[in-house]
Design a protein around this motif. Structure first.
Motif, PDB file in Angstrom:
ATOM      1  N   SER A 175      40.787  39.107  58.748  1.00 49.70           N
ATOM      2  CA  SER A 175      42.131  38.539  58.879  1.00 49.70           C
ATOM      3  C   SER A 175      42.470  37.655  57.687  1.00 49.70           C
ATOM      4  O   SER A 175      41.600  37.078  57.037  1.00 49.70           O
ATOM      5  CB  SER A 175      42.236  37.746  60.173  1.00 49.70           C
ATOM      6  OG  SER A 175      41.121  36.928  60.300  1.00 49.70           O
ATOM      7  N   LYS A 176      43.760  37.523  57.429  1.00 52.89           N
ATOM      8  CA  LYS A 176      44.230  36.784  56.260  1.00 52.89           C
ATOM      9  C   LYS A 176      44.060  35.286  56.489  1.00 52.89           C
ATOM     10  O   LYS A 176      44.255  34.793  57.595  1.00 52.89           O
ATOM     11  CB  LYS A 176      45.703  37.123  56.003  1.00 52.89           C
ATOM     12  CG  LYS A 176      45.906  38.592  55.641  1.00 52.89           C
ATOM     13  CD  LYS A 176      47.375  38.946  55.545  1.00 52.89           C
ATOM     14  CE  LYS A 176      48.007  38.958  56.921  1.00 52.89           C
ATOM     15  NZ  LYS A 176      49.364  39.477  56.934  1.00 52.89           N
ATOM     16  N   PHE A 177      43.721  34.585  55.429  1.00 59.17           N
ATOM     17  CA  PHE A 177      43.475  33.141  55.513  1.00 59.17           C
ATOM     18  C   PHE A 177      44.499  32.434  54.627  1.00 59.17           C
ATOM     19  O   PHE A 177      44.723  32.830  53.493  1.00 59.17           O
ATOM     20  CB  PHE A 177      42.056  32.853  55.017  1.00 59.17           C
ATOM     21  CG  PHE A 177      41.556  31.489  55.415  1.00 59.17           C
ATOM     22  CD1 PHE A 177      40.949  31.295  56.652  1.00 59.17           C
ATOM     23  CD2 PHE A 177      41.701  30.395  54.582  1.00 59.17           C
ATOM     24  CE1 PHE A 177      40.493  30.038  57.038  1.00 59.17           C
ATOM     25  CE2 PHE A 177      41.248  29.144  54.958  1.00 59.17           C
ATOM     26  CZ  PHE A 177      40.635  28.970  56.193  1.00 59.17           C
ATOM     27  N   ALA A 178      45.140  31.397  55.150  1.00 58.62           N
ATOM     28  CA  ALA A 178      46.118  30.652  54.344  1.00 58.62           C
ATOM     29  C   ALA A 178      45.840  29.159  54.477  1.00 58.62           C
ATOM     30  O   ALA A 178      45.227  28.706  55.447  1.00 58.62           O
ATOM     31  CB  ALA A 178      47.532  30.961  54.819  1.00 58.62           C
ATOM     32  N   VAL A 179      46.290  28.411  53.476  1.00 52.32           N
ATOM     33  CA  VAL A 179      46.136  26.955  53.489  1.00 52.32           C
ATOM     34  C   VAL A 179      47.525  26.331  53.417  1.00 52.32           C
ATOM     35  O   VAL A 179      48.327  26.701  52.567  1.00 52.32           O
ATOM     36  CB  VAL A 179      45.296  26.473  52.282  1.00 52.32           C
ATOM     37  CG1 VAL A 179      45.227  24.945  52.252  1.00 52.32           C
ATOM     38  CG2 VAL A 179      43.889  27.050  52.330  1.00 52.32           C
ATOM     39  N   VAL A 180      47.812  25.416  54.341  1.00 49.35           N
ATOM     40  CA  VAL A 180      49.061  24.646  54.248  1.00 49.35           C
ATOM     41  C   VAL A 180      48.664  23.217  53.921  1.00 49.35           C
ATOM     42  O   VAL A 180      47.853  22.612  54.612  1.00 49.35           O
ATOM     43  CB  VAL A 180      49.863  24.699  55.565  1.00 49.35           C
ATOM     44  CG1 VAL A 180      51.072  23.778  55.478  1.00 49.35           C
ATOM     45  CG2 VAL A 180      50.310  26.125  55.859  1.00 49.35           C
ATOM     46  N   HIS A 242      44.842  33.077  59.788  1.00 50.54           N
ATOM     47  CA  HIS A 242      44.065  31.864  60.062  1.00 50.54           C
ATOM     48  C   HIS A 242      44.584  30.823  59.084  1.00 50.54           C
ATOM     49  O   HIS A 242      44.520  31.034  57.877  1.00 50.54           O
ATOM     50  CB  HIS A 242      42.582  32.088  59.787  1.00 50.54           C
ATOM     51  CG  HIS A 242      41.972  33.122  60.681  1.00 50.54           C
ATOM     52  ND1 HIS A 242      42.319  33.238  61.998  1.00 50.54           N
ATOM     53  CD2 HIS A 242      41.051  34.082  60.444  1.00 50.54           C
ATOM     54  CE1 HIS A 242      41.633  34.232  62.538  1.00 50.54           C
ATOM     55  NE2 HIS A 242      40.861  34.763  61.620  1.00 50.54           N
ATOM     56  N   VAL A 243      45.097  29.719  59.597  1.00 49.21           N
ATOM     57  CA  VAL A 243      45.709  28.722  58.718  1.00 49.21           C
ATOM     58  C   VAL A 243      44.906  27.425  58.780  1.00 49.21           C
ATOM     59  O   VAL A 243      44.601  26.918  59.858  1.00 49.21           O
ATOM     60  CB  VAL A 243      47.173  28.443  59.112  1.00 49.21           C
ATOM     61  CG1 VAL A 243      47.832  27.506  58.109  1.00 49.21           C
ATOM     62  CG2 VAL A 243      47.970  29.748  59.199  1.00 49.21           C
ATOM     63  N   LEU A 244      44.550  26.920  57.602  1.00 50.13           N
ATOM     64  CA  LEU A 244      43.905  25.609  57.502  1.00 50.13           C
ATOM     65  C   LEU A 244      44.966  24.628  57.018  1.00 50.13           C
ATOM     66  O   LEU A 244      45.563  24.829  55.967  1.00 50.13           O
ATOM     67  CB  LEU A 244      42.747  25.670  56.498  1.00 50.13           C
ATOM     68  CG  LEU A 244      42.048  24.335  56.210  1.00 50.13           C
ATOM     69  CD1 LEU A 244      41.324  23.832  57.445  1.00 50.13           C
ATOM     70  CD2 LEU A 244      41.079  24.463  55.049  1.00 50.13           C
ATOM     71  N   VAL A 245      45.238  23.589  57.816  1.00 53.08           N
ATOM     72  CA  VAL A 245      46.244  22.590  57.432  1.00 53.08           C
ATOM     73  C   VAL A 245      45.513  21.325  56.988  1.00 53.08           C
ATOM     74  O   VAL A 245      44.696  20.787  57.731  1.00 53.08           O
ATOM     75  CB  VAL A 245      47.191  22.255  58.607  1.00 53.08           C
ATOM     76  CG1 VAL A 245      48.236  21.228  58.187  1.00 53.08           C
ATOM     77  CG2 VAL A 245      47.875  23.515  59.115  1.00 53.08           C
ATOM     78  N   ILE A 246      45.810  20.878  55.772  1.00 45.35           N
ATOM     79  CA  ILE A 246      45.227  19.622  55.266  1.00 45.35           C
ATOM     80  C   ILE A 246      46.374  18.635  55.090  1.00 45.35           C
ATOM     81  O   ILE A 246      47.332  18.925  54.372  1.00 45.35           O
ATOM     82  CB  ILE A 246      44.494  19.851  53.930  1.00 45.35           C
ATOM     83  CG1 ILE A 246      43.328  20.837  54.138  1.00 45.35           C
ATOM     84  CG2 ILE A 246      43.971  18.532  53.367  1.00 45.35           C
ATOM     85  CD1 ILE A 246      42.620  21.233  52.857  1.00 45.35           C
ATOM     86  N   LEU A 247      46.299  17.495  55.785  1.00 38.55           N
ATOM     87  CA  LEU A 247      47.344  16.469  55.669  1.00 38.55           C
ATOM     88  C   LEU A 247      46.735  15.207  55.070  1.00 38.55           C
ATOM     89  O   LEU A 247      45.761  14.688  55.578  1.00 38.55           O
ATOM     90  CB  LEU A 247      47.919  16.128  57.051  1.00 38.55           C
ATOM     91  CG  LEU A 247      48.615  17.247  57.825  1.00 38.55           C
ATOM     92  CD1 LEU A 247      49.026  16.757  59.212  1.00 38.55           C
ATOM     93  CD2 LEU A 247      49.822  17.768  57.082  1.00 38.55           C
TER      94      LEU A 247
END
Length: 456
Positions: A175-180, A242-247
């Protein structure tokens, strides 16, 4: 045709009072048109019969109460989304700042979203490899988890965030992995560091960035994490990513909340923060997770700098209640030159047991993790004893443990910000470090694993 109101009666700091309005709702977006034709935006904070209190997104300088007019747009703040948001950089209001064209939206989403219904949640259970031994081996990140990084001013949390964004991947799935990436109240240098790092390493191609600088208005800082999570929800639950969110940095966000609360003359809570700080943080953090019947997921890593390195400060304290653990950066390790300076003993990932083991990482993962924790804790105790009583007071075994603690920090925790280790390499390195101790001391590891993996 939108109704215009010329009934502004008062402007105080970031707040403005408008009277004699009709059918205006909480959190509705408004436009203020100044005498010179300039348009500024605002958001409804309070409604009291025909009076509304609005909050300005920009400064109130130049607003002439008699000559300015207000229109309410009938909707909240929205983010236009399509798959074209990947690879782009936006400001905290969702406007492109990378010189590229505006997004042609597939849909417009209200940024306030809603937390995931607990009944619809799926339990996080898949290992995410960050390539960082102190996280993967000891405080494992699991897909759908909320795992904050507690840092202090001057510690290299920005470098760690960029490294995680660059290296993170879900193993064994196509599955595709993205970073926000959402940044609140950061300096121009920090913003430049992130954008340059993402572009240089190619991470920008799978990333969406929202950047709010320290000189941008406080209200924009409050919108930024919601913008980021709205983009993440679209990619995760509409596009099955699959999204990894870094705040970063949640502390700046809470300061903005305090500023607005003070302007509204609300009764302050602990340390001047509003009493609803816990609820407000929860509305952000609880938007992360996995949903049943959805392939995508949102994994959240909020970063916060603890004022005066104080874990009991309201922001880290409340964050710890809502999230599933924390990664703590230690100043002492940073002084020793250990990068990343992750202090593994007070750090914790509450879901680590769910994402490791046979078929996920490796069969010996849980045992070696427990043994490394136990040996490192005993090694640090031995070193403290040596400081008080002198080296001569230590037994031979204590000296071995003290040596283990040094090697563990130097070889296992320390790896620099440009080295990526697979989970296999991390586990093998754990065995190599444990081989300082005799096999008889490895009481937390099953005999068959010692037989199989202990370096001969």
């Amino acid at each position: 045709m939108l109704k215009e109101y010329r009934t502004i009666t008062e402007v105080a700091g970031p707040l403005m009072l408008v009277q004699k309005v009709e059918n205006v709702k909480y959190e509705e977006l408004g436009e203020i048109e100044l005498a010179n034709g300039e348009i500024r935006y605002c958001k409804v904070l309070e409604v009291d019969r025909d009076k509304v209190l609005v909050q300005l997104f920009e400064s109130s300088a130049g607003i002439n109460v008699a000559e300015s007019k207000v229109r309410f747009l009938g909707r909240g703040l929205e983010l236009p989304v399509s798959e074209d948001i990947l690879g782009r950089v936006f400001n905290g209001m969702g406007e492109p700042i990378d010189g590229g064209p505006n997004i042609i939206p597939e849909m417009r989403l209200d940024i306030n979203g809603s937390p995931i219904n607990p009944a619809a949640r799926d339990y996080p259970s898949e290992f995410i490899q960050t390539g960082i031994s102190a996280i993967d081996g000891l405080n494992t990140l699991v897909r759908g988890q909320k795992l904050p990084i507690f840092s202090g001013s001057g510690l290299p949390h920005a470098e760690l965030a960029a490294q995680i964004a660059r290296q993170a991947k879900v193993l064994g799935t196509e599955s595709k992995f993205a970073v926000v990436f959402g940044a609140m109240g950061i300096t121009f240098e920090e913003a430049d560091f992130f954008i340059t790092d993402f572009k240089k390493t190619g991470a920008i191609d799978r990333a969406v960035m929202f950047i709010n600088l320290a000189n941008d208005p406080a209200i924009e800082r409050i919108a930024t994490p919601r913008m980021a999570l709205t983009a993440a929800e679209y990619l995760a639950f509409e596009k099955d990513m699959h999204v990894l969110v870094i705040l970063t940095d949640i502390t700046n966000y809470a300061e903005a909340l305090r500023e607005v609360s003070a302007a509204r003359k609300e009764v302050p809570g602990r340390r001047g923060y509003p009493g609803y700080l816990y609820t407000d943080l929860a509305t952000i953090y609880e938007r992360a997770g996995r949903k049943k019947d959805k392939k995508g997921s949102i994994t959240l890593i909020p970063i916060l700098t603890m004022p005066e390195d104080d874990k009991t400060h309201p922001i880290p304290d409340l964050t710890g209640y809502i999230t599933e653990g924390q990664i703590i950066l230690g100043r002492e390790l940073h002084r020793k030159g250990i990068q990343p300076p992750i202090d593994v003993l007070p750090s914790l990932s509450r879901l680590k047991d769910k994402g490791i083991g046979k078929g996920k990482t490796r069969e010996d993962h849980a045992d070696t993790m427990n043994q490394l924790f136990a040996a490192y804790a005993r090694g640090k105790e031995a070193k403290e004893l040596a400081v008080i009583l002198g080296e001569a007071a230590l037994t031979d075994m204590d000296k071995l443990y003290a040596e283990f603690a040094d090697v563990f920090e130097r070889e296992y925790v320390h790896q620099g910000f440009n080295v990526e280790r697979t989970i296999e390499e991390t586990l093998n390195l754990g065995w190599k470090v444990l081989s300082i101790l005799p096999a008889s001391e490895l009481k937390r590891i099953r005999d068959e694993y010692i037989e199989k993996y202990y370096p001969k």
